[in-house]
Design a protein around this motif. Structure first.
Motif, PDB file in Angstrom:
ATOM      1  N   TYR A 184       6.436  -1.208  -9.630  1.00  0.00           N
ATOM      2  CA  TYR A 184       5.427  -0.477 -10.396  1.00  0.00           C
ATOM      3  C   TYR A 184       4.499   0.249  -9.438  1.00  0.00           C
ATOM      4  O   TYR A 184       4.223  -0.240  -8.338  1.00  0.00           O
ATOM      5  CB  TYR A 184       4.626  -1.443 -11.277  1.00  0.00           C
ATOM      6  CG  TYR A 184       5.457  -2.098 -12.359  1.00  0.00           C
ATOM      7  CD1 TYR A 184       5.532  -1.552 -13.630  1.00  0.00           C
ATOM      8  CD2 TYR A 184       6.180  -3.262 -12.096  1.00  0.00           C
ATOM      9  CE1 TYR A 184       6.309  -2.146 -14.621  1.00  0.00           C
ATOM     10  CE2 TYR A 184       6.958  -3.859 -13.071  1.00  0.00           C
ATOM     11  CZ  TYR A 184       7.017  -3.296 -14.339  1.00  0.00           C
ATOM     12  OH  TYR A 184       7.792  -3.887 -15.308  1.00  0.00           O
ATOM     13  N   PHE A 185       4.011   1.404  -9.862  1.00  0.00           N
ATOM     14  CA  PHE A 185       3.084   2.191  -9.059  1.00  0.00           C
ATOM     15  C   PHE A 185       1.735   2.246  -9.762  1.00  0.00           C
ATOM     16  O   PHE A 185       1.665   2.199 -11.002  1.00  0.00           O
ATOM     17  CB  PHE A 185       3.610   3.615  -8.863  1.00  0.00           C
ATOM     18  CG  PHE A 185       4.879   3.695  -8.074  1.00  0.00           C
ATOM     19  CD1 PHE A 185       4.847   3.804  -6.697  1.00  0.00           C
ATOM     20  CD2 PHE A 185       6.115   3.648  -8.706  1.00  0.00           C
ATOM     21  CE1 PHE A 185       6.024   3.871  -5.964  1.00  0.00           C
ATOM     22  CE2 PHE A 185       7.294   3.718  -7.993  1.00  0.00           C
ATOM     23  CZ  PHE A 185       7.250   3.828  -6.604  1.00  0.00           C
ATOM     24  N   THR A 210      -0.181  12.419  -7.070  1.00  0.00           N
ATOM     25  CA  THR A 210      -0.260  11.411  -6.016  1.00  0.00           C
ATOM     26  C   THR A 210      -1.263  11.814  -4.947  1.00  0.00           C
ATOM     27  O   THR A 210      -1.335  12.977  -4.546  1.00  0.00           O
ATOM     28  CB  THR A 210       1.120  11.214  -5.362  1.00  0.00           C
ATOM     29  OG1 THR A 210       2.061  10.847  -6.364  1.00  0.00           O
ATOM     30  CG2 THR A 210       1.066  10.127  -4.292  1.00  0.00           C
ATOM     31  N   GLY A 211      -2.033  10.854  -4.482  1.00  0.00           N
ATOM     32  CA  GLY A 211      -2.977  11.103  -3.405  1.00  0.00           C
ATOM     33  C   GLY A 211      -4.316  11.641  -3.852  1.00  0.00           C
ATOM     34  O   GLY A 211      -5.143  12.015  -3.011  1.00  0.00           O
ATOM     35  N   THR A 212      -4.574  11.672  -5.154  1.00  0.00           N
ATOM     36  CA  THR A 212      -5.859  12.137  -5.685  1.00  0.00           C
ATOM     37  C   THR A 212      -6.391  11.110  -6.669  1.00  0.00           C
ATOM     38  O   THR A 212      -5.662  10.243  -7.152  1.00  0.00           O
ATOM     39  CB  THR A 212      -5.713  13.483  -6.411  1.00  0.00           C
ATOM     40  OG1 THR A 212      -5.003  13.291  -7.644  1.00  0.00           O
ATOM     41  CG2 THR A 212      -4.956  14.488  -5.541  1.00  0.00           C
ATOM     42  N   ARG A 213      -7.677  11.210  -7.004  1.00  0.00           N
ATOM     43  CA  ARG A 213      -8.271  10.296  -7.971  1.00  0.00           C
ATOM     44  C   ARG A 213      -7.692  10.511  -9.368  1.00  0.00           C
ATOM     45  O   ARG A 213      -7.889   9.690 -10.256  1.00  0.00           O
ATOM     46  CB  ARG A 213      -9.784  10.487  -8.019  1.00  0.00           C
ATOM     47  CG  ARG A 213     -10.491  10.124  -6.725  1.00  0.00           C
ATOM     48  CD  ARG A 213     -10.457   8.636  -6.461  1.00  0.00           C
ATOM     49  NE  ARG A 213     -11.304   7.877  -7.379  1.00  0.00           N
ATOM     50  CZ  ARG A 213     -11.476   6.571  -7.329  1.00  0.00           C
ATOM     51  NH1 ARG A 213     -10.821   5.857  -6.421  1.00  0.00           N
ATOM     52  NH2 ARG A 213     -12.265   5.950  -8.198  1.00  0.00           N
ATOM     53  N   LYS A 217      -2.772   1.855  -4.407  1.00  0.00           N
ATOM     54  CA  LYS A 217      -3.470   2.933  -3.702  1.00  0.00           C
ATOM     55  C   LYS A 217      -2.770   4.275  -3.849  1.00  0.00           C
ATOM     56  O   LYS A 217      -2.773   5.098  -2.920  1.00  0.00           O
ATOM     57  CB  LYS A 217      -3.660   2.589  -2.226  1.00  0.00           C
ATOM     58  CG  LYS A 217      -4.458   1.315  -1.978  1.00  0.00           C
ATOM     59  CD  LYS A 217      -4.707   1.087  -0.492  1.00  0.00           C
ATOM     60  CE  LYS A 217      -5.502  -0.192  -0.268  1.00  0.00           C
ATOM     61  NZ  LYS A 217      -5.789  -0.426   1.163  1.00  0.00           N
ATOM     62  N   THR A 218      -2.150   4.518  -5.005  1.00  0.00           N
ATOM     63  CA  THR A 218      -1.519   5.825  -5.218  1.00  0.00           C
ATOM     64  C   THR A 218      -2.547   6.939  -5.319  1.00  0.00           C
ATOM     65  O   THR A 218      -2.189   8.119  -5.264  1.00  0.00           O
ATOM     66  CB  THR A 218      -0.674   5.801  -6.502  1.00  0.00           C
ATOM     67  OG1 THR A 218      -1.497   5.422  -7.611  1.00  0.00           O
ATOM     68  CG2 THR A 218       0.481   4.811  -6.380  1.00  0.00           C
ATOM     69  N   SER A 226       0.837  -1.199   0.000  1.00  0.00           N
ATOM     70  CA  SER A 226       0.000   0.000   0.000  1.00  0.00           C
ATOM     71  C   SER A 226       0.870   1.247   0.000  1.00  0.00           C
ATOM     72  O   SER A 226       1.826   1.355   0.777  1.00  0.00           O
ATOM     73  CB  SER A 226      -0.913   0.007   1.224  1.00  0.00           C
ATOM     74  OG  SER A 226      -1.546   1.268   1.374  1.00  0.00           O
ATOM     75  N   ALA A 227       0.519   2.214  -0.866  1.00  0.00           N
ATOM     76  CA  ALA A 227       1.250   3.480  -0.909  1.00  0.00           C
ATOM     77  C   ALA A 227       0.969   4.324   0.318  1.00  0.00           C
ATOM     78  O   ALA A 227       1.692   5.291   0.590  1.00  0.00           O
ATOM     79  CB  ALA A 227       0.872   4.257  -2.169  1.00  0.00           C
TER      80      ALA A 227
END
Length: 670
Positions: A226-227, A161-164, A129-130, A100-101
């Protein structure tokens, strides 16, 4: 077509099952992505899995990518079900470890990666979950290198990062920093590549770097990272391409005799056994008789395959054969067990990669009339998970189970209620200890010498052996000094008796030597009727051996060892003071703390029985900021009063009671 048997592994809630759904959707196997929360995923097929939103049993589903048939195995992430992961590892060609990121590297992540590296299973890492608030891709990459393996390389970067809106951008030959990082990593493991880099003014061609990256990944030397997000699909296409490019597959034909491994057993609607098997060479066919050999079996069993189904494109289809490299389900093998090898050579040897269960509880039916049904039901569950270790006490009419944790206990309780209609309760969970001989002891009973009531001579010596060596049986008597069946009876009974030592715990790490043996040959009267009163049987040796062995063990003495966990606690530096006396009270042994800024890290060992208490106390002592990781480490001598385990009715320590019960059984059988 080539085949790749791919495992998806992760700490619980890292998004492993959601990633499986996305991979199946992108491959065209399913039309819509299922939801763990809604209970609509393909691989969580049990009702209990859908209700709880966690994976309990491993599941297999197949899809195709770039000409490769991928048999994807979704495994449980909760540590209570680590036995399911244990059985899957032996059949994998490669793995994807999901992290999990947001939470980053967790306790179970480290345990899984250690096992994958130890077995040299080629592994890709997917940071999921980026798109979630709190995602920290750079920080997680640094944690991967620091806490899992230094040989990791990011294959792309993440925007927003951290947004949809989070999207992954794959690195290419046009990214100098990526090419430099890749070159530095690959040359660490490849002297020829290093020489080419030193000699070439323009560096190593990017195409060659990709080739060497594939080669080193397949040798489990490096791990591409990979992300992405399984929820939005970001980065999953890049991961899929990496699976096809970097992980090894099995060719269409692997010559040789039939050789495979059974990694899962379930029961069908009619109660029949269904074995999940992976073939390593050769093939098995419908209506063929196959050889089955389990770990510790002295002799092989045989079974006839009545039907075969092979996983293909999201479902399983009937087939006439299960070829090498493929995974399928075999019906008709009535005596099959988890861990059995199939064929003459047997495939990969069974090994233990994780800790055994360290907890035990007594399970009791709510209704007394369900006792018989409960024992049968637990036998069925033990077929699917042998490590639950069903242990029955006939005197107290109790059944004990070995467990990994409280969640597993709840799942067993729900399964018994839903599938078997048996309501059960559990007593307080206790810790499973071990006994090891403290010295050397010997004992002997001679035939026809009081008070020995059995027609057998047995002498045994017990000696301590190296830690982790298990139990070894030796003979100082000639193999031909008495019939092999009687020798075998002694050896088998020694193994059975050592399941309960002086204090009731399993005895291990010892050598048991047969020092004396003797018997009376078969005697008959003139009219050729067998005379049991004058002839030794295997029963005489099975009944006498526990008495002799436990007397030898009593003279040797035993030390009780309890399981301990390795723990790692991160907490605010100013809260360390209150933690120290708590660790002492819990019999933990901490190492010197390490402080970095305002964060203090404490590592050490703590008894397994005290881990739960430490987990409960830590938040209150650290203003809710403390984080604890723990995993089984080893066994150590008990510090304090020696715990005793409830013994079964076959208790040779109480000589008088044992003899009375044994002789009643013998007389009743005549």
């Amino acid at each position: 077509m080539h085949t790749l048997n791919l495992g998806i592994l992760a700490h619980v809630d890292a998004g492993k099952t959601s990633l499986t759904e996305r991979l199946l959707h992108d491959a065209g196997v399913i039309d819509t992505v299922g939801s763990v929360d809604d209970g609509s995923t393909q691989t969580d097929f049990l009702a209990l899995e859908r209700q709880r939103g966690i994976t309990i049993k491993s599941a297999v589903v197949s899809f195709a990518v770039d000409g490769v048939t991928v048999n994807l195995i979704d495994t449980p992430g909760h540590p209570d079900f680590i036995a399911e992961v244990e059985r899957v590892l032996g059949v994998l060609d490669g793995a994807v470890l999901v992290v999990s990121a947001v939470e980053g590297v967790q306790a179970q992540t480290r345990i899984l990666m250690r096992a994958l590296r130890r077995l040299r299973i080629p592994t890709l890492v997917f940071v999921n979950k980026t798109d979630r608030r709190g995602a920290r891709c750079d920080g997680v990459l640094a944690d991967l290198a620091r806490r899992l393996s230094p040989s990791v390389v990011a294959m792309g970067s993440v925007d927003d990062t951290g947004t949809r809106r989070a999207r992954t951008r794959a690195f290419t030959a046009g990214d100098p920093a990526f090419v430099t990082a890749l070159t530095d990593l690959l040359t660490t493991h490849d002297d020829d590549l290093l020489a080419a880099y030193v000699e070439g003014a323009a560096g190593v061609p990017y195409g060659r770097l990709r080739e060497r990256l594939a080669a080193q990944t397949r040798r489990a030397l490096v791990h591409p990272v990979y992300f992405g997000s399984a929820a939005t699909g970001a980065g999953v296409a890049e991961l899929t391409a990496g699976i096809a490019e970097f992980l090894p597959g099995t060719g269409p034909v692997v010559e040789g005799p039939a050789s495979g491994t059974v990694f899962k057993v379930e029961r069908g609607p009619a109660g029949e056994k269904i074995a999940y098997a992976r073939m390593f060479s050769g093939q098995v066919r419908t209506r063929e008789r196959v050889r089955l050999l389990g770990d510790g079996d002295q002799e092989a069993r045989e079974g006839k395959i009545s039907a075969i189904t092979v996983f293909d494109n999201g479902t399983d289809v009937r087939g006439d054969a299960l070829p090498a490299g493929r995974i399928g389900r075999l019906r008709g093998l009535h005596t099959v067990r988890i861990g059995d090898t199939i064929g003459e050579t047997g495939g990969r040897p069974a090994r233990s990669h994780f800790a055994p269960p360290t907890l035990e509880t007594v399970v009791t039916p709510r209704r007394r009339e369900d006792r018989g049904a409960l024992h049968i039901a637990l036998g069925h569950l033990a077929e699917q998970d042998p490590l639950i270790g069903v242990r029955r006490d006939e005197v107290r009419q109790e059944v004990s189970l070995s467990l990994y944790g409280e969640v597993q206990k709840e799942v067993i309780q729900a399964t018994l209620a839903d599938e078997y209609g048996i309501e059960v309760g559990f007593r307080e969970t206790t810790t499973i200890c071990l006994e090891r001989p403290a010295g050397t002891g010997a004992a002997v009973e001679f035939i026809d010498v009081e008070p020995n009531p059995f027609l057998a001579t047995v002498g045994l010596r017990v000696e301590p052996a190296a830690f982790g060596s298990g139990v070894e049986f030796r003979r100082e008597v000639e193999l031909g000094s008495m019939p092999y069946s009687l020798m075998r009876a002694v050896e088998d009974t020694v193994a059975e008796t050592l399941s309960q030592g002086i204090h009731g715990w399993r005895v291990t790490d010892c050598t048991v030597t047969l020092t004396h043996s003797g018997y009376w040959p078969r005697q008959s009267h003139a009219h050729a009727v067998f005379d049991k009163s004058m002839s030794s049987t295997a029963g005489d040796f099975r009944n006498l051996t526990p008495l002799v062995l436990m007397e030898a063990l009593r003279r040797a003495g035993t030390t009780v060892y309890e399981p301990v966990h390795r723990f790692r606690a991160e907490l605010p530096a100013d809260t360390l003071g209150p933690l120290v006396p708590v660790l002492a009270r819990l019999h933990a042994v901490p190492e010197p703390p390490v402080t970095d800024g305002g964060v203090c890290t404490v590592e050490g060992v703590v008894p397994a029985a005290r881990v739960h208490e430490l987990q409960q106390l830590l938040p209150g002592m650290t203003r809710g900021e403390g984080v604890l990781e723990s995993a089984f480490a080893d066994y150590r001598p008990v510090d304090g009063p020696v715990p005793h385990r409830t013994r079964t009715d076959r208790d040779p320590l109480n000589r008088k009671e044992y003899l009375l019960r044994t002789l009643r059984r013998v007389d009743g059988g005549r």
